[in-house]
Motif scaffolding. Sequence first.
Motif, short mmCIF file in Angstrom:
data_model
loop_
_atom_site.label_atom_id
_atom_site.label_comp_id
_atom_site.label_asym_id
_atom_site.label_seq_id
_atom_site.Cartn_x
_atom_site.Cartn_y
_atom_site.Cartn_z
N ALA A 141 0.82 -1.21 0.00
CA ALA A 141 0.00 0.00 0.00
C ALA A 141 0.86 1.26 0.00
CB ALA A 141 -0.93 0.00 1.21
N LEU A 142 1.93 1.26 0.81
CA LEU A 142 2.79 2.44 0.87
C LEU A 142 3.53 2.66 -0.44
CD1 LEU A 142 4.29 2.42 4.46
CD2 LEU A 142 2.71 4.04 3.45
N ILE A 143 3.94 1.59 -1.11
CA ILE A 143 4.61 1.73 -2.40
C ILE A 143 3.67 2.37 -3.42
CG2 ILE A 143 5.56 0.45 -4.36
CD1 ILE A 143 6.85 -1.45 -2.43
N MET A 144 2.41 1.95 -3.42
CA MET A 144 1.44 2.54 -4.34
C MET A 144 1.19 4.01 -4.01
SD MET A 144 -1.35 -0.54 -4.69
CE MET A 144 -2.40 0.49 -5.70
N ILE A 145 1.10 4.33 -2.72
CA ILE A 145 0.84 5.72 -2.30
C ILE A 145 2.03 6.61 -2.67
CG2 ILE A 145 0.51 7.23 -0.31
CD1 ILE A 145 -1.07 4.96 0.99
N GLU A 146 3.24 6.16 -2.37
CA GLU A 146 4.43 6.96 -2.67
C GLU A 146 4.64 7.10 -4.17
OE1 GLU A 146 6.27 8.66 -0.64
OE2 GLU A 146 5.15 8.01 1.12
N THR A 147 4.34 6.07 -4.92
CA THR A 147 4.46 6.16 -6.38
C THR A 147 3.47 7.16 -6.94
OG1 THR A 147 5.18 3.85 -6.48
CG2 THR A 147 4.45 4.87 -8.53
N THR A 148 2.25 7.15 -6.42
CA THR A 148 1.24 8.11 -6.87
C THR A 148 1.65 9.54 -6.52
OG1 THR A 148 -0.50 6.45 -6.55
CG2 THR A 148 -1.19 8.75 -6.73
N SER A 149 2.16 9.74 -5.32
CA SER A 149 2.60 11.08 -4.93
C SER A 149 3.79 11.54 -5.75
CB SER A 149 2.95 11.11 -3.44
OG SER A 149 4.10 10.35 -3.18
N LEU A 150 4.62 10.60 -6.17
CA LEU A 150 5.77 10.96 -7.02
C LEU A 150 5.31 11.37 -8.41
CD1 LEU A 150 8.87 11.06 -7.46
CD2 LEU A 150 8.73 8.65 -8.12
N LEU A 151 4.37 10.62 -8.96
CA LEU A 151 3.92 10.90 -10.33
C LEU A 151 3.03 12.14 -10.41
CD1 LEU A 151 3.09 7.28 -11.55
CD2 LEU A 151 5.15 8.62 -11.98
N ILE A 152 2.44 12.52 -9.29
CA ILE A 152 1.52 13.67 -9.31
C ILE A 152 2.26 14.99 -9.08
CG2 ILE A 152 0.88 13.97 -6.87
CD1 ILE A 152 -2.03 13.85 -7.73
N ARG A 153 3.55 14.93 -8.83
CA ARG A 153 4.30 16.15 -8.55
C ARG A 153 4.25 17.18 -9.68
NH1 ARG A 153 9.88 14.19 -5.47
NH2 ARG A 153 8.90 13.81 -3.41
N PRO A 154 4.49 16.81 -10.94
CA PRO A 154 4.41 17.84 -11.99
C PRO A 154 3.02 18.43 -12.14
CG PRO A 154 4.64 15.65 -12.95
CD PRO A 154 4.90 15.51 -11.49
N LEU A 155 1.98 17.61 -11.94
CA LEU A 155 0.61 18.14 -12.00
C LEU A 155 0.37 19.13 -10.87
CD1 LEU A 155 -2.19 18.05 -13.30
CD2 LEU A 155 -2.74 16.12 -11.79
N ALA A 156 0.89 18.82 -9.68
CA ALA A 156 0.72 19.74 -8.55
C ALA A 156 1.44 21.06 -8.80
CB ALA A 156 1.24 19.08 -7.27
N LEU A 157 2.63 20.99 -9.41
CA LEU A 157 3.37 22.22 -9.73
C LEU A 157 2.58 23.10 -10.70
CD1 LEU A 157 7.06 20.99 -10.18
CD2 LEU A 157 6.19 22.50 -8.40
N GLY A 158 2.07 22.48 -11.77
CA GLY A 158 1.34 23.26 -12.76
C GLY A 158 0.03 23.80 -12.24
N VAL A 159 -0.72 22.98 -11.51
CA VAL A 159 -2.02 23.43 -11.00
C VAL A 159 -1.84 24.52 -9.96
CG1 VAL A 159 -4.03 22.69 -9.67
CG2 VAL A 159 -3.18 21.27 -11.53
N ARG A 160 -0.82 24.41 -9.12
CA ARG A 160 -0.59 25.43 -8.08
C ARG A 160 -0.35 26.79 -8.71
NH1 ARG A 160 3.36 23.25 -6.00
NH2 ARG A 160 2.45 22.28 -4.16
N LEU A 161 0.53 26.85 -9.70
CA LEU A 161 0.84 28.13 -10.34
C LEU A 161 -0.36 28.67 -11.10
CD1 LEU A 161 2.97 30.25 -11.01
CD2 LEU A 161 3.71 28.83 -12.93
N THR A 162 -1.06 27.80 -11.82
CA THR A 162 -2.22 28.24 -12.60
C THR A 162 -3.34 28.74 -11.69
OG1 THR A 162 -1.68 26.61 -14.31
CG2 THR A 162 -3.90 27.53 -14.33
#
Length: 227
Positions: A141-162
């Motif tokens: 479960a933790l591997i899936m959660i950490e992988t998701t948080s890793l892959l969502i980083r660029p989306l979070a960067l773009g959405v935050r600025l926008t």
Amino acid sequence: MNLSFFDQFMSPYFMGIPLILISLLFPALLFPSPHNRWITNRTSTLQSWLIFTITKQLMTPLNKKGHKWALILSSLMIFLLSINLLGLLPYTFTPTTQLSMNLALAFPLWLATLLTGLRNQPSASLGHLLPEGTPTPLIPALIMIETTSLLIRPLALGVRLTANLTAGHLLIQLISTATATLLSIMPAISLLTMCILLLLTILEVAVAMIQAYVFVLLLSLYLQENI
């Protein structure tokens, strides 16, 4: 009327030709170009001091291996800062209010930091996916959660600025429209909204600077994890 509030976020066109490239290149034309004089003028000195301060601030959390990224991170910081601030001027277009552009900036740089870590220290980079001392039943479960948080980083960067820039621009336009509408009906209330608009504009200038810094700072922190 409600739809007109979002017209400022539409990419400008002239005779069917998109002008977003000009809006991206225009801020660079405002910076003074270097010359071969021994003594520089005040503008060039101020520009050099600003670039030095930004570079020093961004390189503080990085080790010597990360200093190779000083040029690209500092250039990105100046680029975002100039676009965000110039977008507050009347009759201008802010390219960083477009989610597609912010993702185009965030995704390649995030991927570069990730590939750098996988190439130089693959064990340490993959080790971030599983915290030390994790109970065995929680490992999948933790591997899936950490992988998701890793892959969502660029989306979070773009959405935050926008989101931050879009919300500020919309709020400024809403209050300015209310100020113009109330001027002939209730001048006292219009004066109050004008004061609020002035304070909001100052706040939006600070937001434009802070969001550019946060965008690049988070990239530098992602880089620190992979070097």
